[in-house]
Scaffold this active site. Sequence first.
Site, PDB file in Angstrom:
ATOM      1  N   HIS A 146      39.452  34.813  34.044  1.00 15.94           N
ATOM      2  CA  HIS A 146      38.704  35.278  35.220  1.00 15.94           C
ATOM      3  C   HIS A 146      39.069  36.726  35.556  1.00 15.94           C
ATOM      4  CE1 HIS A 146      36.840  34.619  39.288  1.00 15.94           C
ATOM      5  NE2 HIS A 146      37.704  35.590  39.601  1.00 15.94           N
ATOM      6  N   GLU A 147      40.354  37.005  35.625  1.00 15.90           N
ATOM      7  CA  GLU A 147      40.803  38.348  35.987  1.00 15.90           C
ATOM      8  C   GLU A 147      40.580  39.348  34.862  1.00 15.90           C
ATOM      9  OE1 GLU A 147      41.436  38.996  38.968  1.00 15.90           O
ATOM     10  OE2 GLU A 147      41.499  36.903  39.630  1.00 15.90           O
ATOM     11  N   HIS A 150      37.180  40.736  35.459  1.00 15.36           N
ATOM     12  CA  HIS A 150      37.172  41.755  36.510  1.00 15.36           C
ATOM     13  C   HIS A 150      37.719  43.083  35.997  1.00 15.36           C
ATOM     14  CE1 HIS A 150      35.793  39.281  39.737  1.00 15.36           C
ATOM     15  NE2 HIS A 150      36.870  38.501  39.788  1.00 15.36           N
TER      16      HIS A 150
END
Length: 496
Positions: A146-147, A150
């Site tokens: 997920h990160e 980003h």
Amino acid sequence: MIPVPLLVVVMGGWCAVYLTDTLLKLSPTHRIRYESWLASRGLMLSPFHVRWQTTAFNRLFAYCARINPRAQYLWFNSGLVFGIVAMVGSVVLLTRTLQQTLAQMTADSPGVRGQQALQVVIPGVNLPTSQLAYFFIALLLSGVIHELGHAVAALREQVRVNGFGIFVFVVYPGAFVDLFTTHLSIISPTQQLRIFCAGVWHNFVLCVAALALLFLLPLFLFPVYSTGGGALVTEVIQGSAADGPRGLSPGDIVTGLEDCPVGGVEDWSSCLSRLSQTPQTGYCVSGAGLQPSWAHGRAFKRLDGTMDCCSNNSLTDLCFSYMNPQGKNSRGREYACMPVRKMVSGTQVCRSDGDCAAAAAICVTPSLENRTRFIRVAHPPNTHMLFVGYPPHLQYAVSLTNFIPRFGFLHLDLPVFLETFCKYVVSLSGALAVVNSVPCFALDGQWMLNALLEATLVTVVTDRHKREMIGFFLLLAGSALLAANVALGLWMVTAR
């Protein structure tokens, strides 16, 4: 209920960590050195929360952001579209989940309860302690991916990444990236959306990849593991009805339950379900030596109205019922207490005398309590395991897998590990995509919604303050919806 030992360990561990941290920070001799040590290693401690941050992965993120810019542009634009759709879909899903939870809370009958798409997971309560490693590793992997989304999306939009980190909150692990907010605030709302939606987009991709791996696992493991030849026993609960010298053992291959063939775990479950819902199977035996036996006394009724004719102390005999072959006009049944293994070994199954091919054979049926079943479990080359009890108990007592090793040195549990881990990744990565899409304060959904409103309403609602008010009330509604789901979910898990 929450298990007290687990609660004591968690609370005791955090109290010890926080107490040590407080004492070192108050110590005049150790405070400076301790704080320097924390800062040099990127560690931060607070009650029930510890996090670690580093810049060691910044070069890796920058390298990933430079790979095939055209493909990445299409990739993150796809993520933008998915993020907007997921934001609407998450609200719909949470609303439906809340309705299901309220229906279950007000239902008088347990049969109304169903499986929800989203559930609150508490280790030791609705998550077995034996599965904790799968849960924490899959959750951490989902957070890291997920990160990563980003970070790469931010670097593509010329937003600096200050660092990447991992944290533990109570018992739940997670990850985060620290973005330079000044750069983030000066780019366009569409660029912001690409960054904010990248996390849930990568969680969705990871979920799909794990699901594909789960379905293709038989193909990948085909050179070393075969499937379709039965269900391989990997574990038998000690002391259960399936345990014992003539029971099942790890390494046994179950190929049938009565007349229901078992080619895998799915067949095992469906056969047990069918056997529990249909009348007890009968067996064709020769009627020549079949006579009512009074050695154990006359047949008598149980409390549920069924008949028994064997002593309660008998471990090898079972009461069988059959139509009297001498009285065809009589509808009464005879009962005989007979050695069960001798009666059913190698016999044909039947429902009535007409199903028996031999002329002198009759159909005898074990006389059992209403929900109890007698089941022959075929696991060649061993003799049948004979089970008497409630079929779901047999399902709970035995763990099986579809994968049978082709070579003796292979571990029986390797495919089980891979299957279980893939299932956890699918569940947790999918859940992170849904929860982070919700327009809720402090989640990705907050920034996704703000950027979306700035990108779409700027010409319709020209007053920035009004746009912020619209976003605030939408976030308030989304936060209330998520909080209601979490609160009622916790109550359902811990109080029922």
